[in-house]
Design a protein around this motif. Structure first.
Motif, short mmCIF file in Angstrom:
data_model
loop_
_atom_site.label_atom_id
_atom_site.label_comp_id
_atom_site.label_asym_id
_atom_site.label_seq_id
_atom_site.Cartn_x
_atom_site.Cartn_y
_atom_site.Cartn_z
N LEU A 62 0.86 -1.19 0.20
CA LEU A 62 0.03 -0.11 -0.01
C LEU A 62 0.81 1.36 0.05
O LEU A 62 0.63 2.24 -0.83
N ILE A 63 1.87 1.39 0.73
CA ILE A 63 2.76 2.37 0.75
C ILE A 63 3.38 2.79 -0.39
O ILE A 63 3.54 3.97 -0.89
N TRP A 64 3.83 1.69 -0.86
CA TRP A 64 4.60 1.56 -2.21
C TRP A 64 3.74 2.40 -3.37
O TRP A 64 4.05 3.09 -4.03
N MET A 65 2.69 1.84 -3.33
CA MET A 65 1.83 2.44 -4.39
C MET A 65 1.43 3.91 -3.96
O MET A 65 1.30 4.69 -5.11
N GLY A 91 1.18 10.22 -10.19
CA GLY A 91 -0.45 10.54 -10.13
C GLY A 91 -1.07 9.37 -10.88
O GLY A 91 -2.20 9.41 -11.10
N LYS A 92 -0.40 8.04 -10.62
CA LYS A 92 -1.01 6.68 -11.09
C LYS A 92 -0.90 5.79 -10.03
O LYS A 92 0.19 5.79 -9.59
N PHE A 93 -1.88 5.03 -9.97
CA PHE A 93 -1.86 3.88 -9.13
C PHE A 93 -1.21 2.84 -9.84
O PHE A 93 -2.08 1.94 -10.50
N ALA A 130 5.95 -0.86 6.49
CA ALA A 130 5.57 0.58 5.88
C ALA A 130 7.15 1.18 5.53
O ALA A 130 7.42 1.74 4.53
N VAL A 131 8.11 1.00 6.59
CA VAL A 131 9.41 1.49 6.41
C VAL A 131 10.12 0.89 5.23
O VAL A 131 10.82 1.46 4.33
N VAL A 132 10.10 -0.41 4.89
CA VAL A 132 10.99 -1.01 3.77
C VAL A 132 10.20 -0.73 2.61
O VAL A 132 10.89 -0.47 1.57
N ALA A 133 8.94 -0.32 2.50
CA ALA A 133 8.77 0.45 1.18
C ALA A 133 9.38 1.36 0.71
O ALA A 133 9.76 1.59 -0.42
N ALA A 134 9.47 2.29 1.75
CA ALA A 134 10.39 3.64 1.29
C ALA A 134 11.88 3.24 0.82
O ALA A 134 12.28 3.81 0.07
N ILE A 135 12.33 2.33 1.83
CA ILE A 135 13.59 2.12 1.58
C ILE A 135 14.13 1.50 0.23
O ILE A 135 14.85 1.71 -0.59
N CYS A 136 13.20 0.39 -0.08
CA CYS A 136 13.47 -0.26 -1.27
C CYS A 136 12.84 0.66 -2.52
O CYS A 136 13.57 0.49 -3.75
N TYR A 137 11.98 1.50 -2.34
CA TYR A 137 11.60 2.20 -3.14
C TYR A 137 12.73 3.21 -3.85
O TYR A 137 13.09 3.40 -4.95
#
Ligand SMILES: Nc1ncnc2c1ncn2[C@@H]1O[C@H](COP(=O)(O)OP(=O)(O)O)[C@@H](O)[C@H]1O
Ligand SMILES: Nc1ncnc2c1ncn2[C@@H]1O[C@H](COP(=O)(O)OP(=O)(O)O)[C@@H](O)[C@H]1O
Ligand SMILES: Nc1ncnc2c1ncn2[C@@H]1O[C@H](COP(=O)(O)OP(=O)(O)O)[C@@H](O)[C@H]1O
Lengths: 113, 399, 399, 399, 113, 113
Positions: free
Chosen positions: C244-247, C255-257, C290-297
């Motif tokens: 969810l966080i990544w998306m 601007g896209k999902f 939640a945090v891993v989404a940001a890191i890997c992103y």
């Protein structure tokens, strides 16, 4: 105006496209076809051996060009970029076009190309 | 009854179930685009038809007490009458009788679905549905009875078949051959190329078949015990080895690494280990897997050059894989059973008897059923339907 | 031994198995059409090759008693010698040794399959097969030994790794990076678009990976108990949150999902929770996700702008997800282990040591193996093969 | 607590999980090519959103002790506070409370995913995400509370719902109807053909839904026992029968054997048996399956000729299948419950009350939520987005 | 006889088709192509951001019409129904046709159209 | 040189191809199109009944032939092999070609065909 229809190897598309763009061509369309010709077919492998598929994947490229453009140069560009020297490189056909219209603006004639 | 065993067999039942959708993709992907849906329809309709037929009579013929001679079960379990949530110690005292019934049902379904092979791309779907209803009852049920049923004669003889090498694979392999001979080759067979149209589907099917087979072989222990573990380990080893060997053989022949070869080889390995799974050591599974690749490769090569259009090679893979598996069980069995390597050379002979009788019975009876149905309603679609493709002409659908 | 635990671990083994076919679809769908089959072939051949290598020597190097120094196991279990249906209490007294072996085998398979990432669309398939055989034995087995093996040094140090954050994910992530550097980028990388050709395949793969991960993390409890439940709940929560966080991050950028974002994020969450799964509370799983989404992103964004064509981002997702997961375990562990939040601040340090040593070892050794193989036979397909597509040129098949 | 039950329910949780990816393919394949990814995105995002919302508040509203009147649970389990690895005997003393929570979570996810039906091919994805967050909390959680919650009023009344006929199917069916009325039909509905673009996807989805349903119904026994077995057997029989009957009805109407009919019928059978699964005998499952095919076939036919574009027929299949299942439970229940056939004619009435109240509540509240969201941000994509396809315009992706 | 080849946005197909049917056109064929032109490409979203696909999905519509039909009217109908005013609306080309034959009946010439 | 463009039933491809090969044709290309014509559509079956798909799968075959070849014979060959006599058999169109080039060799003109 002429339409150039050429049948090329799929892996050559990007090269041909870039070559044509460098020559000032702006518009073209491509679609996937299957062809028969002097190339005898491609060998594929099944569960216990090879079989030959006669219809070979090719791309058909259509480019309508204005008479202001030197068509031989365009043809040469295509050949340069699509040639491998082995059977199956494909063919180019030249077809007369009577008119061309841009849908967006209703403009007609060579200038829309 | 034991919760662990119930949990285990119940989940294994689910895994065997998923083999049939898996087969739908495995088989479907090997066909031309215009007949994929039909193949999937044959697999999925097998689920429905076999379930209903099993409920009504199939289970009873297979697993009700013998009516004499070890040939077939009686009518005691008609409509699942008396098949309840208590254990039925004849088969297992650890799980409810209903669970044994449904686990066996899934075996019947996948067997019948495999038989779609010789019908591929030319089936009269209505005739197929009638065919499988009859076939289940007079071919599958009796053979299941011989091997596993209460009083079955092959069981009495001491034939070893851990998870259905004879009942499922040899049976379906030679039944497919018989059908192929009756129904005849597809129009254009060996003239036009009939290349596989969706290899990823084949691989998806392979993945589902493989995990399903863990349930098939593992679950055949009917308990969450060491035998189940051994069966599952052997299953995995045989399939892995066989796939690899097949791909390598083909590489030496064609210079290409065919993923279809990898998958077909894997399937052959799964077939061959089936009768042996809980009886042999892992090193034997490796050998069984390696050898079956060569055997089935040979059978498939021969078949595909012959005039026999047994289109998806149930005969070459299940038939021959099953034969080798049955014999190999007689050679390598050492866990909870004896065999050649443990000094019981008679076992190979016993296994051979099982193999031969099964082949003869299934081939002959299947041939007769197919002939009769063909006479009355035609096993094949019309020529025009075959040209246009069964998907559109019989199902009104297309991919 | 306990029936419930056998049933549970056996089924979990099946679930971990299905991850590899799942990965075949996840990875395959991200590539161009002309290389999908090849990617699937790399994943499926990993099953075969790793199984055989594990049987012969891999399991022994990883799990046989240490030969001294905590670095590698000995030869005791060569050819699975002595690995039988009795329990081997060093690892678990609840399940047969063979079951532990095959459960671990599935981990090895999926790890090796993930490594296909940097080979995508340009692999010399024969070299790949040789590469993974060697890599399994001299990279994977030792690291598995350190962390889980009888006498492994990281285990002795007190490093926590519930289900393989270090062994599987960090390991494969940095190995992939090393390979990417050796093999070099695809022709046309960052010039031509290399868009994903089959997003539904990616999602199918995601579904299979996700359910497989329940077996991966849940099964790592090696028993059907509370720890398994906790691991499974945490797995699910972390993956859901991360996706969810990544998306959402991507939505703010484009601007896209993106459903690819949702899937990649989910995968990152699954990776990150792996080492922590049985040690943390659900709320911590939410944070880890939640945090891993940001890191890997961030890692993936950086990588995709760099010159490094680590094509399917095993490094960005598994490598970085694994690092964060390992550290996070040192921060949040509170169930059956201590960590920063329970006052044991040293654990973060222990975890860091594990991370660093693993990275260095896998990166260096993988780099050397890749270089050597590249020298002798070329890791890459020829330029022409790459142009035409590996599917047709090396496998003789096409989708 | 019992290992076998933990193992069983844990694996069943995994199986229920896989239903949602399965639904993504089932639904996706029924749509036009330009909206497949969007449908899959709605299903997959349901996993993420429902998980987070369930964690925060959904579970508490559904399963925390009643706050009075039997209408809704309290705040005790907010953020899963107090939901741990010990058993919570109110629901089960055999499994950890966390396991019960996550098993129930999977039910919530699949329910919310089914609701994507009326949004198909025209959804404002952002509004969908907000919608389902709210819907979960104020529609799903309360209804789950009534039927299964500690102190729920329908439970107190004696309504039988084995695995969620009311909570899941009737609920989602009529919610979908309400949404369809608010959102309005797709552009071109009943003018342009909107043919299914990928039937194999539908069948893949069906396979996954079917095996998932074994977990759904079997797992609802919350223990690896006879009830679970009975539920699983009935599930399989009802689905098989219903699929077959549907296909035959359609054959008499069109002369074709539609595999979509087979699949849709199978789904209807799965729905109908849900509330009855553990309470009835197999013969009753056969009848329930046969009858539901006719009922849902009628509902779907009527719907598809009406102006109501409830695009994937959650209403016709889940709504009507659920109603019939609930009533049928009142007619046929004989195992661990009484019904019409065992002389308790009042049960049909009790069931009817449950059905009616659920329909009214879900329809009205869903309608209001949909209306409000539509007012504030629009439930629908713009006309241009709808033309171009939601995949490209909202997700920036295409198949 | 003339062949009208036009490249249009996929989402406009139904509108164009209906428009043409209203003008009495009975036969046409369509296929999926990818095109390059003044429209610069479409942005898609990957795992961490956008990328641009240069080749854009278009449909190629082929309609052979008899000389009895007013070709300008047909062209206008296409334009009306396919126009959005933004780059990428596509182009129409007119190509001469020498003959037309109906396979079913062997009839030749304008009347079969 | 002429280009023969024909729209045929997909199931007739192999027959038409063989027929043409027997007449000495060596090269051709084929692609999948959808068509509208006197054939009213195909009935498909959905979840509870039939629906009609107006666009019908056809194949478009393109064969460029040299003027040395008797075009009527070619047309007859196509007709013979593609005909069923029911609506939907398709049409053949003849288009002038100004030039043809083989990419492999740069040769031009009729002789490359
Ligand atoms: N006469 C023709 N008409 C239409 N397409 C043709 C013709 N000849 C060749 N083609 C197309 O060109 C492709 C390449 O032609 P081929 O004869 O194999 O190679 P080469 O031109 O190198 O001899 C064929 O696969 C086919 O698609
Ligand atoms: N010269 C050309 N030859 C062939 N196809 C063309 C040509 N120009 C445009 N097209 C086709 O028309 C499509 C739309 O053209 P484009 O130039 O993008 O839009 P516009 O006509 O509005 O400027 C292209 O994607 C391509 O398929
Ligand atoms: N005027 C036309 N322009 C382009 N394609 C046409 C035209 N007429 C027919 N076609 C193509 O030929 C196919 C068959 O034509 P149809 O009219 O249905 O059959 P018949 O020629 O037997 O009357 C159509 O589906 C379409 O693809």
């Amino acid at each position: 105006m002429k339409k150039i229809e050429c049948f090329i190897r799929p892996e050559k598309l990007e090269a041909v496209k870039s070559g044509l763009f460098d020559k000032g061509i702006k518009g073209m369309s491509v679609n996937e076809v299957k062809g028969h010709g002097s190339q005898r077919g491609i060998k594929f492998v099944g569960r216990t051996g090879e079989y030959c598929v006669e219809w070979i994947d090719k791309l058909k490229l259509e480019i309508v060009i204005s008479d202001k453009i030197n068509i031989d140069e365009i043809i040469n560009t295509i050949i340069e970029n699509a040639q491998t020297g082995k059977p199956g490189d494909g063919k180019i056909f030249i077809i007369p076009i009577e008119n061309a219209i841009r849908i967006r603006t209703k403009e007609k004639g060579e200038d829309i190309l | 009854m034991a919760g662990a065993d119930i949990a285990f067999v119940l989940i294994c039942t689910g895994l065997v179930f998923i083999m049939t959708p898996g087969l739908a993709f495995f088989y479907g992907g090997l066909l031309r685009k215009k007949n994929i849906i039909n193949m999937m329809a044959m697999c999925f309709v097998s689920i429905s038809i076999v379930t209903v037929a099993w409920f009504i009579i199939g289970y009873s013929f297979a697993f009700a007490p013998d009516i004499g001679g070890g040939f077939i079960g009686g009518f005691n379990f008609l409509g699942l009458f008396g098949v309840g949530t208590d254990a039925y110690p004849v088969y297992s005292d650890a799980i409810p009788h209903l669970l044994y019934m449904v686990f066996q049902l899934m075996f019947a379904i996948i067997t019948v679905a495999i038989i779609a092979s010789p019908f591929a791309e030319r089936v009269n779907f209505k005739a197929f549905m009638i065919f499988i209803s009859i076939w289940l009852v007079i071919v599958y049920s009796p053979i299941a009875h011989w091997v596993w049923g209460d009083g079955g004669w092959l069981k009495a003889l001491g034939a070893l078949d851990f998870a259905g090498g004879t009942v499922v694979h040899i049976n379906v392999g030679f039944a497919s051959l018989a059908i192929a001979l009756v129904i005849g080759p597809r129009k254009g067979y060996q003239k036009e190329p009939m290349e596989p149209s969706n290899i990823p589907y084949v691989l998806l099917g392979m993945g589902l078949l493989w995990i399903g087979w863990f349930g098939f072989n593992g679950g055949s222990a009917l308990a969450a015990n060491s035998t189940a573990v051994l069966a599952m380990v052997n299953t995995h080893i045989a399939a892995s080895t066989s796939g690899l060997i097949w791909m390598i053989i083909e590489y030496y022949k064609t210079g290409k690494f065919s993923v279809l070869g990898l998958a077909t080889g894997g399937l052959a390995g799964l077939v061959a280990i089936t009768p042996a799974a809980g009886y042999v050591q892992p090193w034997a599974a490796l050998i069984i897997g390696a050898v079956v690749a060569a055997i089935c490769y040979g059978a498939l090569t021969w078949r595909s050059k012959s005039k026999i259009d047994e289109s998806l090679d149930a005969w070459a893979v299940h038939g021959w894989g099953g034969i080798w598996g049955a014999i190999a069980t007689g050679i390598f069995a050492s866990v909870g059973a004896t065999s050649l390597i443990t000094g019981n050379s008679g076992q190979v002979w016993t296994q051979t008897v099982g193999v031969i009788v099964t082949i003869v019975y299934t081939f002959v009876v299947t041939w007769v059923i197919a002939k009769v149905i063909d006479k009355f309603m035609g096993l094949r679609a019309s020529e025009e339907e075959e040209y246009v493709g069964i998907d559109i002409s019989i199902h009104g659908e297309k991919v």
